[in-house]
Scaffold this active site. Structure first.
Site, mmCIF file in Angstrom:
data_model
loop_
_atom_site.group_PDB
_atom_site.id
_atom_site.type_symbol
_atom_site.label_atom_id
_atom_site.label_comp_id
_atom_site.label_asym_id
_atom_site.label_seq_id
_atom_site.Cartn_x
_atom_site.Cartn_y
_atom_site.Cartn_z
ATOM 1 N N HIS A 37 0.990 -1.131 -0.166
ATOM 2 C CA HIS A 37 -0.040 0.025 -0.133
ATOM 3 C C HIS A 37 0.887 1.376 0.033
ATOM 4 O O HIS A 37 1.204 1.980 1.064
ATOM 5 C CB HIS A 37 -0.785 0.035 1.239
ATOM 6 C CG HIS A 37 -2.072 0.712 1.212
ATOM 7 N ND1 HIS A 37 -2.039 2.311 0.924
ATOM 8 C CD2 HIS A 37 -3.490 0.621 1.323
ATOM 9 C CE1 HIS A 37 -3.142 2.588 1.165
ATOM 10 N NE2 HIS A 37 -4.014 1.656 1.241
ATOM 11 N N GLU A 43 -0.955 1.253 -5.416
ATOM 12 C CA GLU A 43 -0.578 0.017 -4.631
ATOM 13 C C GLU A 43 -0.602 -1.178 -5.610
ATOM 14 O O GLU A 43 -1.469 -1.380 -6.408
ATOM 15 C CB GLU A 43 -1.648 0.141 -3.663
ATOM 16 C CG GLU A 43 -1.995 1.365 -2.792
ATOM 17 C CD GLU A 43 -3.294 1.642 -2.362
ATOM 18 O OE1 GLU A 43 -4.143 0.508 -2.029
ATOM 19 O OE2 GLU A 43 -3.682 2.665 -2.050
HETATM 20 O O1 LIG Z 1 -7.599 3.966 5.876
HETATM 21 P P1 LIG Z 1 -7.103 2.593 5.499
HETATM 22 O O2 LIG Z 1 -7.447 1.471 6.376
HETATM 23 O O3 LIG Z 1 -5.457 2.655 5.662
HETATM 24 O O4 LIG Z 1 -7.006 2.445 3.979
HETATM 25 C C1 LIG Z 1 -6.793 3.398 2.866
HETATM 26 C C2 LIG Z 1 -7.449 2.850 1.483
HETATM 27 O O5 LIG Z 1 -6.546 1.796 1.300
HETATM 28 C C3 LIG Z 1 -7.054 1.466 -0.289
HETATM 29 O O6 LIG Z 1 -6.509 2.331 -0.883
HETATM 30 C C4 LIG Z 1 -8.506 1.166 -0.251
HETATM 31 O O7 LIG Z 1 -8.710 0.919 -1.827
HETATM 32 C C5 LIG Z 1 -9.187 2.375 0.091
HETATM 33 O O8 LIG Z 1 -10.787 1.937 0.123
HETATM 34 C C6 LIG Z 1 -8.942 2.635 1.665
HETATM 35 O O9 LIG Z 1 -9.736 3.732 2.065
#
Ligand SMILES: O=P(O)(O)OC[C@H]1O[C@H](O)[C@H](O)[C@@H](O)[C@@H]1O
Length: 237
Positions: A107, A212
């Site tokens: 990520h 990601e």
């Molecule tokens: O806030 P987090 O749990 O770190 O997730 C952050 C983001 O991760 C990814 O990019 C998903 O596609 C998103 O839907 C999410 O909001």
């Protein structure tokens, strides 16, 4: 750290929130790997390069997560860094006698000069899931950030993507090469979502993009004793 510019939280064994009846349904969003304490396996330094390996397994996660996801596993995360290149690989090993399946994702948060000027090159023509508008359109041209973006491109054909910081060549950027992973997620929370996130500064969305690489559209099945490896290579443009 769950995720801040610039970092690479590791998503495992589920992307987003798991859905019942899948075994990951009760796990926290993006699984437990990013919020567990890894151990350092080894680090090496040679001229102009540094490398390190970190490990996480079922004996290192909390009792709560072990009960929610009752499999015997071993993760090895390898990081190699030179002046203009960062390689990160995750190896997943099923060390138990029961098969399991998992999602995983690097990520990656990129700290960038200006989110309104960034473009991700290499996804044009791809179908994707637009999680913000709940649509499944086709990507037209480069990916830009006009507001909140949360898009999943499954089975990407282009082996590398360029994250360009602006229109001009001189603006620079980063090349992301996939290694054994097929999917790409592009994310920027923009104003309102950023304001609602405890670990994300209200203004940080101006200077970040997450691109990601991982395996999130489908679970990867791993038989007892099996292993899988995937990763990415980031280099400066
Ligand atoms: O806030 P987090 O749990 O770190 O997730 C952050 C983001 O991760 C990814 O990019 C998903 O596609 C998103 O839907 C999410 O909001």
């Amino acid at each position: 750290m769950v995720g801040n510019p610039s970092s690479i939280p590791l998503v495992f064994p589920v992307f987003g929130k798991g859905k019942a009846p899948h075994v990951t349904a009760a796990l926290p969003q993006h699984g437990f790997a990013r919020i567990s304490q890894w151990k350092l396996i080894e680090s090496t330094e040679v001229p102009d390069a540094i490398a390190a390996q970190f490990g996480l397994d079922h004996t290192l996660i909390s009792e709560e997560y072990r009960q929610l996801w009752p499999y015997e596993f071993s993760l090895t995360y390898t990081v190699k860094l030179t002046a203009d290149r960062l390689e990160t690989y995750l190896r997943v090993h099923n060390v138990g006698d029961q098969a399991f399946d998992f999602n995983t994702l690097l990520h990656t948060y990129f700290l960038i000069p200006d989110a309104s000027k960034v473009r991700v090159v290499g996804l044009s023509g791809h179908d994707y899931v637009d999680k913000v508008h709940q649509q499944t359109p086709k990507q037209q041209g480069d990916v830009i950030i006009p507001g909140e973006v949360d898009s999943v491109y499954a089975s990407v054909s282009s082996p590398s993507l360029d994250i360009r910081f602006g229109q001009e060549e001189a603006a620079g950027g980063v090349r992301l090469e996939r290694r054994g992973v097929e999917d790409i997620v592009v994310w920027n929370p923009w104003v309102e979502k950023a304001a609602g996130m405890a670990d994300f500064g209200n203004e940080e969305y101006h200077r970040m993009i997450c691109v990601e690489a991982g395996q999130v559209a489908e679970f990867i099945a791993l038989a007892a004793g099996g292993s899988w490896e995937g990763g990415q290579v980031l280099s400066l443009l």
